[in-house]
Design a protein around this motif. Structure first.
Motif, PDB file in Angstrom:
ATOM      1  N   ALA A 139       0.890  -1.303   0.050  1.00  0.00           N
ATOM      2  CA  ALA A 139      -0.143  -0.062  -0.044  1.00  0.00           C
ATOM      3  C   ALA A 139       0.745   1.292   0.114  1.00  0.00           C
ATOM      4  O   ALA A 139       0.647   2.258  -0.704  1.00  0.00           O
ATOM      5  N   ASP A 140       1.910   1.305   0.732  1.00  0.00           N
ATOM      6  CA  ASP A 140       2.794   2.497   0.865  1.00  0.00           C
ATOM      7  C   ASP A 140       3.586   2.624  -0.447  1.00  0.00           C
ATOM      8  O   ASP A 140       3.798   4.000  -1.115  1.00  0.00           O
ATOM      9  N   ALA A 141       3.924   1.558  -1.235  1.00  0.00           N
ATOM     10  CA  ALA A 141       4.512   1.742  -2.503  1.00  0.00           C
ATOM     11  C   ALA A 141       3.286   2.169  -3.437  1.00  0.00           C
ATOM     12  O   ALA A 141       3.949   2.989  -4.304  1.00  0.00           O
ATOM     13  N   ALA A 142       2.357   1.840  -3.382  1.00  0.00           N
ATOM     14  CA  ALA A 142       1.287   2.333  -4.115  1.00  0.00           C
ATOM     15  C   ALA A 142       0.942   3.724  -4.044  1.00  0.00           C
ATOM     16  O   ALA A 142       0.786   4.529  -5.117  1.00  0.00           O
ATOM     17  N   ARG A 143       0.778   4.187  -2.879  1.00  0.00           N
ATOM     18  CA  ARG A 143       0.638   5.708  -2.568  1.00  0.00           C
ATOM     19  C   ARG A 143       1.805   6.689  -3.067  1.00  0.00           C
ATOM     20  O   ARG A 143       1.668   7.552  -3.657  1.00  0.00           O
ATOM     21  N   ARG A 144       2.887   6.013  -2.851  1.00  0.00           N
ATOM     22  CA  ARG A 144       4.233   6.698  -3.512  1.00  0.00           C
ATOM     23  C   ARG A 144       4.006   7.060  -5.179  1.00  0.00           C
ATOM     24  O   ARG A 144       4.737   7.942  -5.613  1.00  0.00           O
ATOM     25  N   LEU A 145       3.372   6.045  -5.516  1.00  0.00           N
ATOM     26  CA  LEU A 145       3.160   6.260  -7.124  1.00  0.00           C
ATOM     27  C   LEU A 145       1.934   6.933  -7.451  1.00  0.00           C
ATOM     28  O   LEU A 145       1.368   7.246  -8.735  1.00  0.00           O
ATOM     29  N   GLY A 146       1.024   7.322  -6.324  1.00  0.00           N
ATOM     30  CA  GLY A 146      -0.036   8.169  -6.689  1.00  0.00           C
ATOM     31  C   GLY A 146      -1.162   7.247  -7.014  1.00  0.00           C
ATOM     32  O   GLY A 146      -2.229   7.573  -7.734  1.00  0.00           O
ATOM     33  N   LEU A 147      -1.134   5.932  -6.919  1.00  0.00           N
ATOM     34  CA  LEU A 147      -2.122   5.060  -7.230  1.00  0.00           C
ATOM     35  C   LEU A 147      -3.290   5.076  -6.019  1.00  0.00           C
ATOM     36  O   LEU A 147      -3.022   5.102  -4.902  1.00  0.00           O
ATOM     37  N   ASP A 148      -4.500   4.708  -6.453  1.00  0.00           N
ATOM     38  CA  ASP A 148      -5.519   4.421  -5.494  1.00  0.00           C
ATOM     39  C   ASP A 148      -5.421   2.913  -4.890  1.00  0.00           C
ATOM     40  O   ASP A 148      -5.041   2.199  -5.384  1.00  0.00           O
ATOM     41  N   VAL A 149      -5.580   3.150  -3.357  1.00  0.00           N
ATOM     42  CA  VAL A 149      -5.419   1.906  -2.615  1.00  0.00           C
ATOM     43  C   VAL A 149      -6.432   1.348  -2.234  1.00  0.00           C
ATOM     44  O   VAL A 149      -7.523   2.209  -1.508  1.00  0.00           O
ATOM     45  N   ILE A 150      -6.710   0.225  -1.921  1.00  0.00           N
ATOM     46  CA  ILE A 150      -7.907  -0.518  -1.453  1.00  0.00           C
ATOM     47  C   ILE A 150      -7.492  -1.351  -0.173  1.00  0.00           C
ATOM     48  O   ILE A 150      -6.878  -2.333  -0.738  1.00  0.00           O
ATOM     49  N   SER A 151      -7.747  -1.067   0.913  1.00  0.00           N
ATOM     50  CA  SER A 151      -7.265  -1.856   2.008  1.00  0.00           C
ATOM     51  C   SER A 151      -7.882  -3.191   2.297  1.00  0.00           C
ATOM     52  O   SER A 151      -9.132  -3.313   1.803  1.00  0.00           O
ATOM     53  N   PRO A 203     -15.309 -12.103 -15.179  1.00  0.00           N
ATOM     54  CA  PRO A 203     -16.076 -12.001 -16.275  1.00  0.00           C
ATOM     55  C   PRO A 203     -15.187 -10.760 -16.961  1.00  0.00           C
ATOM     56  O   PRO A 203     -15.353 -10.872 -18.247  1.00  0.00           O
ATOM     57  N   ARG A 204     -14.588 -10.087 -16.418  1.00  0.00           N
ATOM     58  CA  ARG A 204     -13.862  -8.591 -17.121  1.00  0.00           C
ATOM     59  C   ARG A 204     -12.710  -8.971 -17.337  1.00  0.00           C
ATOM     60  O   ARG A 204     -11.950  -7.982 -17.958  1.00  0.00           O
ATOM     61  N   ASN A 205     -12.039 -10.212 -17.261  1.00  0.00           N
ATOM     62  CA  ASN A 205     -10.731 -10.520 -17.307  1.00  0.00           C
ATOM     63  C   ASN A 205      -9.917  -9.420 -16.490  1.00  0.00           C
ATOM     64  O   ASN A 205      -8.893  -8.986 -17.200  1.00  0.00           O
ATOM     65  N   LYS A 206     -10.185  -8.953 -15.330  1.00  0.00           N
ATOM     66  CA  LYS A 206      -9.527  -8.033 -14.596  1.00  0.00           C
ATOM     67  C   LYS A 206      -8.997  -8.718 -13.055  1.00  0.00           C
ATOM     68  O   LYS A 206      -8.627  -8.000 -12.308  1.00  0.00           O
ATOM     69  N   MET A 207      -8.737 -10.013 -12.984  1.00  0.00           N
ATOM     70  CA  MET A 207      -8.188 -10.651 -11.899  1.00  0.00           C
ATOM     71  C   MET A 207      -6.971  -9.942 -11.428  1.00  0.00           C
ATOM     72  O   MET A 207      -5.983  -9.663 -12.581  1.00  0.00           O
ATOM     73  N   PRO A 208      -6.486  -9.691 -10.356  1.00  0.00           N
ATOM     74  CA  PRO A 208      -5.335  -8.948 -10.086  1.00  0.00           C
ATOM     75  C   PRO A 208      -3.926  -9.767 -10.693  1.00  0.00           C
ATOM     76  O   PRO A 208      -3.972 -10.872 -10.404  1.00  0.00           O
ATOM     77  N   VAL A 209      -2.873  -8.604 -10.681  1.00  0.00           N
ATOM     78  CA  VAL A 209      -1.474  -9.267 -10.707  1.00  0.00           C
ATOM     79  C   VAL A 209      -1.205  -9.513  -9.168  1.00  0.00           C
ATOM     80  O   VAL A 209      -1.402  -8.322  -8.393  1.00  0.00           O
ATOM     81  N   VAL A 210      -0.828 -10.714  -8.781  1.00  0.00           N
ATOM     82  CA  VAL A 210      -0.389 -10.884  -7.494  1.00  0.00           C
ATOM     83  C   VAL A 210       1.134 -10.530  -7.264  1.00  0.00           C
ATOM     84  O   VAL A 210       1.857 -10.885  -7.734  1.00  0.00           O
ATOM     85  N   VAL A 211       1.333  -9.857  -6.042  1.00  0.00           N
ATOM     86  CA  VAL A 211       2.729  -9.457  -5.633  1.00  0.00           C
ATOM     87  C   VAL A 211       2.943  -9.988  -4.096  1.00  0.00           C
ATOM     88  O   VAL A 211       1.742 -10.104  -3.408  1.00  0.00           O
ATOM     89  N   PRO A 212       3.942 -10.379  -3.635  1.00  0.00           N
ATOM     90  CA  PRO A 212       4.292 -10.422  -2.090  1.00  0.00           C
ATOM     91  C   PRO A 212       3.941  -9.182  -1.380  1.00  0.00           C
ATOM     92  O   PRO A 212       4.214  -8.192  -1.800  1.00  0.00           O
ATOM     93  N   PRO A 213       3.584  -9.683  -0.225  1.00  0.00           N
ATOM     94  CA  PRO A 213       3.236  -8.534   0.883  1.00  0.00           C
ATOM     95  C   PRO A 213       4.546  -7.661   1.196  1.00  0.00           C
ATOM     96  O   PRO A 213       4.245  -6.574   1.877  1.00  0.00           O
ATOM     97  N   THR A 214       5.668  -8.073   1.020  1.00  0.00           N
ATOM     98  CA  THR A 214       6.768  -7.238   1.299  1.00  0.00           C
ATOM     99  C   THR A 214       7.444  -6.501   0.374  1.00  0.00           C
ATOM    100  O   THR A 214       8.344  -5.799   0.423  1.00  0.00           O
ATOM    101  N   MET A 215       6.774  -6.572  -0.800  1.00  0.00           N
ATOM    102  CA  MET A 215       7.221  -5.553  -1.955  1.00  0.00           C
ATOM    103  C   MET A 215       7.222  -4.307  -1.730  1.00  0.00           C
ATOM    104  O   MET A 215       6.163  -3.808  -1.459  1.00  0.00           O
ATOM    105  N   THR A 216       8.391  -3.580  -1.936  1.00  0.00           N
ATOM    106  CA  THR A 216       8.366  -2.215  -1.393  1.00  0.00           C
ATOM    107  C   THR A 216       8.495  -1.357  -2.980  1.00  0.00           C
ATOM    108  O   THR A 216       8.384  -0.075  -2.990  1.00  0.00           O
ATOM    109  N   ASN A 217       8.651  -1.975  -4.017  1.00  0.00           N
ATOM    110  CA  ASN A 217       8.894  -1.268  -5.292  1.00  0.00           C
ATOM    111  C   ASN A 217       8.065  -1.778  -6.536  1.00  0.00           C
ATOM    112  O   ASN A 217       8.426  -2.979  -6.820  1.00  0.00           O
ATOM    113  N   ILE A 218       6.700  -1.344  -6.553  1.00  0.00           N
ATOM    114  CA  ILE A 218       5.663  -1.880  -7.499  1.00  0.00           C
ATOM    115  C   ILE A 218       5.978  -1.046  -9.093  1.00  0.00           C
ATOM    116  O   ILE A 218       5.165  -1.530  -9.811  1.00  0.00           O
ATOM    117  N   GLU A 219       6.878  -0.277  -8.931  1.00  0.00           N
ATOM    118  CA  GLU A 219       6.776   0.648 -10.357  1.00  0.00           C
ATOM    119  C   GLU A 219       6.967  -0.126 -11.721  1.00  0.00           C
ATOM    120  O   GLU A 219       6.450  -0.038 -12.448  1.00  0.00           O
TER     121      GLU A 219
END
Length: 216
Positions: A71-83, A127-143
């Protein structure tokens, strides 16, 4: 490949020329009609992620579902976060779940939340073919993932022998759109048992414009 780059460029030019001006930037789409394929057999259906060499030509909406580092990594990139907690709230409102599924083009999610995502959002995202890309919970750089998704289109062959894909916008050059289309075609042909022999026809169009056939 059966499609000549110049023929693709010519079809793109014509599709743009035949599109009436609108008060928004139109998406350019490609439709690939297939033949001799039995979609009752699951092995003949497919899902693809194709990275367009020239990108999609417009902003892509990405939401990150996670807590902590992700979530922190997402906010740094200005992305919306859903907890994780917000997921529980969304579960109580099908309307909200549908709204979220429609709003975003892609989702990135931390692995521990995937069971909840499957339970609460799966029937809206699947059905919308939008299932998430899965990342480890410790990932700090999702850019790097985000940058790749911005250029990615998801393609699905399901119940009908036709595949649709956005390949850019009318503001992109004819050559850029042609190369994006060629990349999509190569990806689809690569999934077909008999390759290009199973491609019946290919059309390109703008959002509101008529379809133009790409000649071989």
């Amino acid at each position: 490949m059966a499609f000549d780059r110049q023929k693709i460029v010519e079809a793109v030019k014509e599709a743009k020329a035949r599109a009436k001006p609108r008060n928004f930037t139109q998406t350019v789409e490609v439709a690939v009609n297939l033949k001799d394929i039995d979609l009752r057999k699951p092995e003949n259906r497919f899902k693809l992620e194709v990275v367009l060499p020239h990108g999609r030509g417009k902003d892509v909406k990405i939401a990150v579902i996670g807590d902590g580092a992700v979530a922190d990594a997402a906010r740094r990139l200005g992305l919306d976060v859903i907890s994780g907690a917000e997921l529980e709230e969304i579960a109580q409102s099908p309307r909200q779940a549908r709204k979220i599924a429609k709003k975003y083009d892609f989702f990135i999610a931390e692995a521990p939340l995937m069971p909840k995502i499957g339970r609460y959002l799966g029937k809206y995202l699947g059905p919308r073919n939008k299932m998430p890309v899965v990342v480890p919970p410790t990932m700090t750089n999702i850019e790097p993932i985000v940058e790749k998704l911005k250029k990615t289109v998801r393609i699905q062959l399901k119940n009908n022998p036709v595949v649709h894909a956005p390949v850019g916008t009318e503001k992109m050059s004819d050559e850029e759109l042609a190369e994006n289309i060629e990349t999509v075609l190569n990806a689809i042909i690569g999934k077909l048992e008999r390759g290009e022999n199973q491609v019946k026809s290919v059309y390109v169009k703008t959002t509101m414009g008529p379809a133009v056939k790409i000649e071989r």
